[in-house]
Every structure is written in structure tokens, then in C-alpha cells.
Motif scaffolding. Sequence first.
Motif, PDB file in Angstrom:
ATOM      1  N   VAL B 218       0.852  -1.201   0.000  1.00  0.00           N
ATOM      2  CA  VAL B 218       0.000   0.000   0.000  1.00  0.00           C
ATOM      3  C   VAL B 218       0.881   1.241   0.000  1.00  0.00           C
ATOM      4  O   VAL B 218       0.650   2.209  -0.727  1.00  0.00           O
ATOM      5  CB  VAL B 218      -0.940   0.010   1.229  1.00  0.00           C
ATOM      6  CG1 VAL B 218      -1.705   1.322   1.299  1.00  0.00           C
ATOM      7  CG2 VAL B 218      -1.896  -1.160   1.172  1.00  0.00           C
ATOM      8  N   LEU B 219       1.925   1.182   0.827  1.00  0.00           N
ATOM      9  CA  LEU B 219       2.819   2.330   0.952  1.00  0.00           C
ATOM     10  C   LEU B 219       3.510   2.650  -0.372  1.00  0.00           C
ATOM     11  O   LEU B 219       3.707   3.806  -0.716  1.00  0.00           O
ATOM     12  CB  LEU B 219       3.860   2.009   2.033  1.00  0.00           C
ATOM     13  CG  LEU B 219       4.783   3.122   2.478  1.00  0.00           C
ATOM     14  CD1 LEU B 219       3.986   4.165   3.224  1.00  0.00           C
ATOM     15  CD2 LEU B 219       5.864   2.569   3.389  1.00  0.00           C
ATOM     16  N   ARG B 221       2.457   1.862  -3.424  1.00  0.00           N
ATOM     17  CA  ARG B 221       1.572   2.022  -4.579  1.00  0.00           C
ATOM     18  C   ARG B 221       0.808   3.320  -4.460  1.00  0.00           C
ATOM     19  O   ARG B 221      -0.059   3.464  -3.609  1.00  0.00           O
ATOM     20  CB  ARG B 221       0.576   0.852  -4.617  1.00  0.00           C
ATOM     21  CG  ARG B 221       0.640   0.060  -5.914  1.00  0.00           C
ATOM     22  CD  ARG B 221      -0.432  -1.003  -5.896  1.00  0.00           C
ATOM     23  NE  ARG B 221      -1.744  -0.403  -6.153  1.00  0.00           N
ATOM     24  CZ  ARG B 221      -2.892  -0.965  -5.779  1.00  0.00           C
ATOM     25  NH1 ARG B 221      -2.894  -2.092  -5.112  1.00  0.00           N
ATOM     26  NH2 ARG B 221      -4.034  -0.385  -6.070  1.00  0.00           N
ATOM     27  N   LEU B 222       1.111   4.271  -5.319  1.00  0.00           N
ATOM     28  CA  LEU B 222       0.494   5.584  -5.195  1.00  0.00           C
ATOM     29  C   LEU B 222      -1.015   5.527  -5.387  1.00  0.00           C
ATOM     30  O   LEU B 222      -1.763   6.282  -4.786  1.00  0.00           O
ATOM     31  CB  LEU B 222       1.087   6.552  -6.214  1.00  0.00           C
ATOM     32  CG  LEU B 222       2.508   7.002  -5.919  1.00  0.00           C
ATOM     33  CD1 LEU B 222       2.916   8.077  -6.890  1.00  0.00           C
ATOM     34  CD2 LEU B 222       2.631   7.506  -4.498  1.00  0.00           C
ATOM     35  N   ASN B 223      -1.494   4.627  -6.256  1.00  0.00           N
ATOM     36  CA  ASN B 223      -2.922   4.635  -6.561  1.00  0.00           C
ATOM     37  C   ASN B 223      -3.717   3.621  -5.741  1.00  0.00           C
ATOM     38  O   ASN B 223      -4.832   3.283  -6.087  1.00  0.00           O
ATOM     39  CB  ASN B 223      -3.149   4.410  -8.056  1.00  0.00           C
ATOM     40  CG  ASN B 223      -2.616   3.070  -8.500  1.00  0.00           C
ATOM     41  OD1 ASN B 223      -1.863   2.431  -7.768  1.00  0.00           O
ATOM     42  ND2 ASN B 223      -3.004   2.645  -9.683  1.00  0.00           N
ATOM     43  N   ALA B 224      -3.137   3.151  -4.636  1.00  0.00           N
ATOM     44  CA  ALA B 224      -3.915   2.283  -3.747  1.00  0.00           C
ATOM     45  C   ALA B 224      -5.054   3.103  -3.151  1.00  0.00           C
ATOM     46  O   ALA B 224      -4.913   4.303  -2.963  1.00  0.00           O
ATOM     47  CB  ALA B 224      -3.022   1.749  -2.636  1.00  0.00           C
ATOM     48  N   PRO B 225      -6.212   2.455  -2.897  1.00  0.00           N
ATOM     49  CA  PRO B 225      -7.335   3.234  -2.359  1.00  0.00           C
ATOM     50  C   PRO B 225      -7.042   3.777  -0.962  1.00  0.00           C
ATOM     51  O   PRO B 225      -6.110   3.333  -0.295  1.00  0.00           O
ATOM     52  CB  PRO B 225      -8.482   2.211  -2.322  1.00  0.00           C
ATOM     53  CG  PRO B 225      -7.839   0.885  -2.388  1.00  0.00           C
ATOM     54  CD  PRO B 225      -6.556   1.049  -3.126  1.00  0.00           C
ATOM     55  N   ASN B 226      -7.863   4.751  -0.550  1.00  0.00           N
ATOM     56  CA  ASN B 226      -7.739   5.339   0.787  1.00  0.00           C
ATOM     57  C   ASN B 226      -7.815   4.262   1.850  1.00  0.00           C
ATOM     58  O   ASN B 226      -8.760   3.477   1.862  1.00  0.00           O
ATOM     59  CB  ASN B 226      -8.907   6.290   1.050  1.00  0.00           C
ATOM     60  CG  ASN B 226      -8.842   7.529   0.198  1.00  0.00           C
ATOM     61  OD1 ASN B 226      -7.778   7.923  -0.253  1.00  0.00           O
ATOM     62  ND2 ASN B 226      -9.979   8.145  -0.018  1.00  0.00           N
ATOM     63  N   GLN B 227      -6.873   4.210   2.738  1.00  0.00           N
ATOM     64  CA  GLN B 227      -6.950   3.269   3.852  1.00  0.00           C
ATOM     65  C   GLN B 227      -5.943   3.628   4.920  1.00  0.00           C
ATOM     66  O   GLN B 227      -4.964   4.307   4.670  1.00  0.00           O
ATOM     67  CB  GLN B 227      -6.709   1.844   3.384  1.00  0.00           C
ATOM     68  CG  GLN B 227      -5.354   1.658   2.732  1.00  0.00           C
ATOM     69  CD  GLN B 227      -5.286   0.339   1.995  1.00  0.00           C
ATOM     70  OE1 GLN B 227      -5.193  -0.699   2.617  1.00  0.00           O
ATOM     71  NE2 GLN B 227      -5.347   0.387   0.680  1.00  0.00           N
ATOM     72  N   GLU B 228      -6.224   3.136   6.110  1.00  0.00           N
ATOM     73  CA  GLU B 228      -5.301   3.414   7.206  1.00  0.00           C
ATOM     74  C   GLU B 228      -4.170   2.401   7.199  1.00  0.00           C
ATOM     75  O   GLU B 228      -4.396   1.218   6.919  1.00  0.00           O
ATOM     76  CB  GLU B 228      -6.032   3.338   8.554  1.00  0.00           C
ATOM     77  CG  GLU B 228      -5.166   3.911   9.655  1.00  0.00           C
ATOM     78  CD  GLU B 228      -5.669   3.663  11.056  1.00  0.00           C
ATOM     79  OE1 GLU B 228      -6.588   2.860  11.229  1.00  0.00           O
ATOM     80  OE2 GLU B 228      -5.096   4.268  11.966  1.00  0.00           O
ATOM     81  N   LEU B 229      -2.958   2.861   7.509  1.00  0.00           N
ATOM     82  CA  LEU B 229      -1.839   1.940   7.714  1.00  0.00           C
ATOM     83  C   LEU B 229      -1.792   1.654   9.216  1.00  0.00           C
ATOM     84  O   LEU B 229      -1.082   2.311   9.982  1.00  0.00           O
ATOM     85  CB  LEU B 229      -0.531   2.560   7.226  1.00  0.00           C
ATOM     86  CG  LEU B 229      -0.407   2.648   5.708  1.00  0.00           C
ATOM     87  CD1 LEU B 229       0.808   3.438   5.309  1.00  0.00           C
ATOM     88  CD2 LEU B 229      -0.345   1.265   5.096  1.00  0.00           C
ATOM     89  N   VAL B 232       1.484   1.321  11.313  1.00  0.00           N
ATOM     90  CA  VAL B 232       2.241   2.531  11.661  1.00  0.00           C
ATOM     91  C   VAL B 232       1.557   3.263  12.811  1.00  0.00           C
ATOM     92  O   VAL B 232       2.206   3.759  13.728  1.00  0.00           O
ATOM     93  CB  VAL B 232       2.391   3.445  10.432  1.00  0.00           C
ATOM     94  CG1 VAL B 232       3.341   4.583  10.751  1.00  0.00           C
ATOM     95  CG2 VAL B 232       2.907   2.667   9.239  1.00  0.00           C
ATOM     96  N   SER B 233       0.206   3.334  12.757  1.00  0.00           N
ATOM     97  CA  SER B 233      -0.524   3.987  13.851  1.00  0.00           C
ATOM     98  C   SER B 233      -0.224   3.291  15.173  1.00  0.00           C
ATOM     99  O   SER B 233       0.019   3.936  16.197  1.00  0.00           O
ATOM    100  CB  SER B 233      -2.033   3.946  13.607  1.00  0.00           C
ATOM    101  OG  SER B 233      -2.359   4.492  12.365  1.00  0.00           O
TER     102      SER B 233
END
Lengths: 274, 312
Positions: B218-219, B221-229, B232-233
Motif C-alpha cells: 500500500v505504501l 503504490r500511489l494509486n492504492a485506495p484510501n486506507q489506514e496503515l 504505523v498507527s
Amino acid sequence: MRTPYAPGARVGLPDSAVARLGENRGRPGRRLFTSDLSVNEFLLVRAAGFDPLGLVLGTSIYHIGFQFPRLFQNQELTVLTQAMSPARDLAMTRMEEEADLLGADGVVGVRLHVARRGVGASLAEFVAIGTAIRHREGKPFRAPDGRPFTSDLSGQDFWTLLRAGYRPVSLVMGNCVYHVALQGMAQAISQIGRNVELQNYTQALYDARELALTRMQAEAEAEQAEGIVGAEVRDDSHGWGSHTVEFFAIGTAIVPISEDHELPLPSLVLPLTG
Amino acid sequence: MFGFRPQPPDAEHLRREEESRRNLTAGGLPLPAVERLKRLAAQQGTPQHLFSSDLSVAELALVEDLGFVALGQVMGTSFYQLGMQWRTANWRDKDQGKAFGYEMEVLTAGWGNARRLALGRLQQEAELLGATGVVGVKLKEKAHVKESGAIEFSAHGTAIRERELPPLREGSPPRKLFLSTFSGQEFWVLRQAGFRPVGILVGNCVYFQVLSNDQWRVLMRLNAPNQELTEVSEAMYAARRLALNRLEEQAGKLGATGLVDVQVDAQLKVGQTGDETETYGAEYHFTLIGTGIADAPPPPRRAPLDIVLPLR
């Protein structure tokens, strides 16, 4: 829009956060609080009848998707708007849940940081930090749905607000990411050397501001607030380039706690400093 | 040959340098500082006594109103080289794409030691002056990583003691003293509210989170959909837990009932290429610095809390 609040919920608070708050409360013998309030704020929060309980933190690291705008059209970039909004909601909710775990009435002095990180600045880091406080005599200060109140007011403003007969309910926010249309070539040429208004910019900024402010107001109405104080509209491109901008409106929704809103008569002073 | 010849090393000078270095190794002060402070301390109570302070006029007046006298400026500093710590994520193939986080103990200890050394030296300088407190401590830190992998940490403030206490006599044990970041005004207001400062406390943690393959993708891939990582949180909460617990443990040891004016510094580096080592994952530097306070009887004269409207 904020997600509905269920008292006692632990949505998304990681184990280390829950454990940490227990460690604070469970220290034998004495209650120790940690607070980022300055000395003056600490004094005023206490003078208003509250005790600080501890530092609470809400965070969310969010991957923001990608949206390619139509270059010659003013439009809201909904993918980007919809990324920023739930990320903030998550961070705020986590902070509220921490405050709830501490048995607080609410959080004062909330600071909300947004930073862009990572490859292509595709990550947004949302951090909300504040000091959880509780009323010494147990007066109810939570929002109607049981949510701990949040406010970005300083300790000084918090004291004055209570003296003026209001209390904070919730930090309300609204945002809008907007793409401002590029001018067409023909239009640019026809305007060379003339005084003209760049109407697409003016119009875009109005639209975006209105959307952000409307969303903030809707949040305040959902909290049955009487008004919003300290509202400000920030704009930031977050590295999206010069034609994409986020308008972010934030303020503290308040409700009255008494009929009259008179302050004690202030003394007039002339500071001999500076 | 050309008119200048290097002076032969002065044996006395070399001896003093050697002793200063020995003191520093033990976390102490170099000789010139010790001698100057002892000289100043000996002058207390005599007509030669002179104090220097970075307090403003108003601060000095308020500190004196609380029954303290200013003794002199004190400082503590430490240059520190951070040790090397491998980030496990550099061997991503071996850990089979699972997420895990760990504290980078070498870096946590490095930053912590540098701060402790500097604050310790500040305290020793104040002890030599016979102080019972240091107000207005300002902290400065700087990373010289690019040049030498070194960090610098320094602290300075003004040493004070109660007016009725006699000057410290040579050879007597040092007095118990507090450090505080408070200005003269804040110190005065805090005493009014029935509290006293007990010390400056630091809690820090450097935490590294190795991302799972899923979140790593996800990190990148620029065009990955909106989502929380989420990983990291969670790493931030883990870092916060360690740093805050350290802060409160120290506060408990000093007998504090609370900490105010805590400065929170949370810095995240994620997915970036570091200067020396490549960082694949998320690295949190979480630092908390604040002053511990404890209950103390307020002074007999209490100022009323009033609203004023400055005519300016």
C-alpha cells in the motif's frame, strides 16, 4: 461527518494504548498526571473546578489514494476529501476513547497536526494531542451522546468560556479538497495585459470554503450546539501542486450552561511593559 | 627555523586537561568550571559577591518576592555519538513479510544518555553554588548527524536559593535542589496555586516498525485506495507507551504528583532512504520533556484571580 459514538467503545485503540492508560491509573499509592498545559493554563483549569488526568493521544496514519482532476474544470476531489475526513475522525475518536478510559469529562488544548510523509507524500499523519480533565464535583460535561468533550481552546479561553456561561461540546471540523481549473489558452491570450478578475479562482475558493464551512456547521448541529467559537479556515496544498488545495474548517462547538452571559466587570489595566 | 617553533607542552596544562577529561568521563564537570563556581560560591555573603542571571527584571523581582536570591547562571552540555543500530527490516526476505515492532535500544539510550549527562552537569554546577533550585532552564538539542553522527544537548538556567539559607561552606554536602523549565512568572504563579517544582524529567523512545508485505505494498503504490496503515498507527502508541512510562517512573521517584508543561515531540520517518542505512518501515522518535510538580503550602499572600482588560 463523525462516526456515532458509543460510550465505552474501544474502536481501533491498540492494545498498547489501553495497557498504557491502565498503567497510569494503576500506579500504587498516588495518582500522577501528565499534562502539556502550561503553568498558567494548569492554574486556570484548576480554578475552573477541573483536575487534569493525563495526556491523551489520537493518531492515524492514512494512505491517501490518487485522483486525477479534469484540468479545465473547478471540482471537488472527492477521493482526497474522503481520505482526510475519516483519518481525522479516527484520530479524534481514539483520543476521545483514551479520555473515556481515564474517566475524563473532556479534553482541552487539543492540537491537531497533519503532516505528509512517505513515497510520493502518499501518507498523511494525523496526530491529536490534548490533556484529559475531570470536574472535581462531578458535574456533567460530556456531549449529549456521552462523548467526552473536546476543544482546542487554551486553558485561559476555557476558564473565560465557563465564566461567560458556556461550555465546550466538541471540536467540529469540515474539509474540502478542491481543484481549481486551469485557464484555457484562448482565454489567457485574450486577457494579456488587461486588468481582469480571475473568476475561476475566485469562484473555486468560494465553493471550497462554503463546502468546508457547511460540513463543519453540520457537525455542530448534530451535537445540538448553540454556536462555534474560535473557528478558523486553513488552506493547505499538502504537496498536491498549485491547483489543488484543501480547505479545512475547525472550531469548538459550545452550548450554554446558564441564562445570563455576563462576565464579572474587568479591571482596566495599563501594562507598563514593552 | 621560520621564527615560530611550537611551544613545548606545559606539564601543568596537560595535567589539568587530563583531569578535566577524567571528570567528564565520570559525568562531571571540567576543572575551569569547577574552579570558577567554587570561587563564586566562596564570595557569597561577602561584599565581593556578584550574581549573573538570564532572568528578566520582572522575573528577578518575582523570584525575590518568593524569598529566593539569584546565585548565578549555570549550564550543562554534552556532545554524544549515537551508536549503530541495524534495522531488521533490511533483511525483509527473511522475516517472511510479517509485521513486528521493536524498540531501537541503542538509539533510545543514546538520546537519553546525552540529555541525562547535560542535565546532570547543570545540576552539579548549581550544587557547587549551594543552590536549592534552578529556574528558567532552556533546553537545546541539535543533531550533527551529517558531519559526524553526533548529537548535542545543552541546558542553561539561573541557580537560586532561599534567602535565609547561609552560603554553602567549602566541603559541606550539596543541597537538595530542583530543576525547572518555568520562567520567573510561571514559578510565582505555581507557588500561588500551592505547588512547587521538583525536577525536569525526560522520557524517550525510538521505535521501529517492520511493515507487513500487505501494508508495504500500500505504501509503495500511489494509486492504492484510501486506507489506514494500522501498523504505523500502532507503532506510535507503542512508542508513546514506553516514553510516557519512563517519564512517569522518574516523576514517581522524585515524589512528583504531576507533570506540567510537557513538550511532546513525535517524529515519524517512513519508507524513506536514510543517510547511511536504508530504512524500510516506520521509525518513531517519541520524546517527552516536562517539569514534575508536587504539593506545597502556598505563600501567605494570595493574589486574587481577576479579569483585566489591558488598555493597549
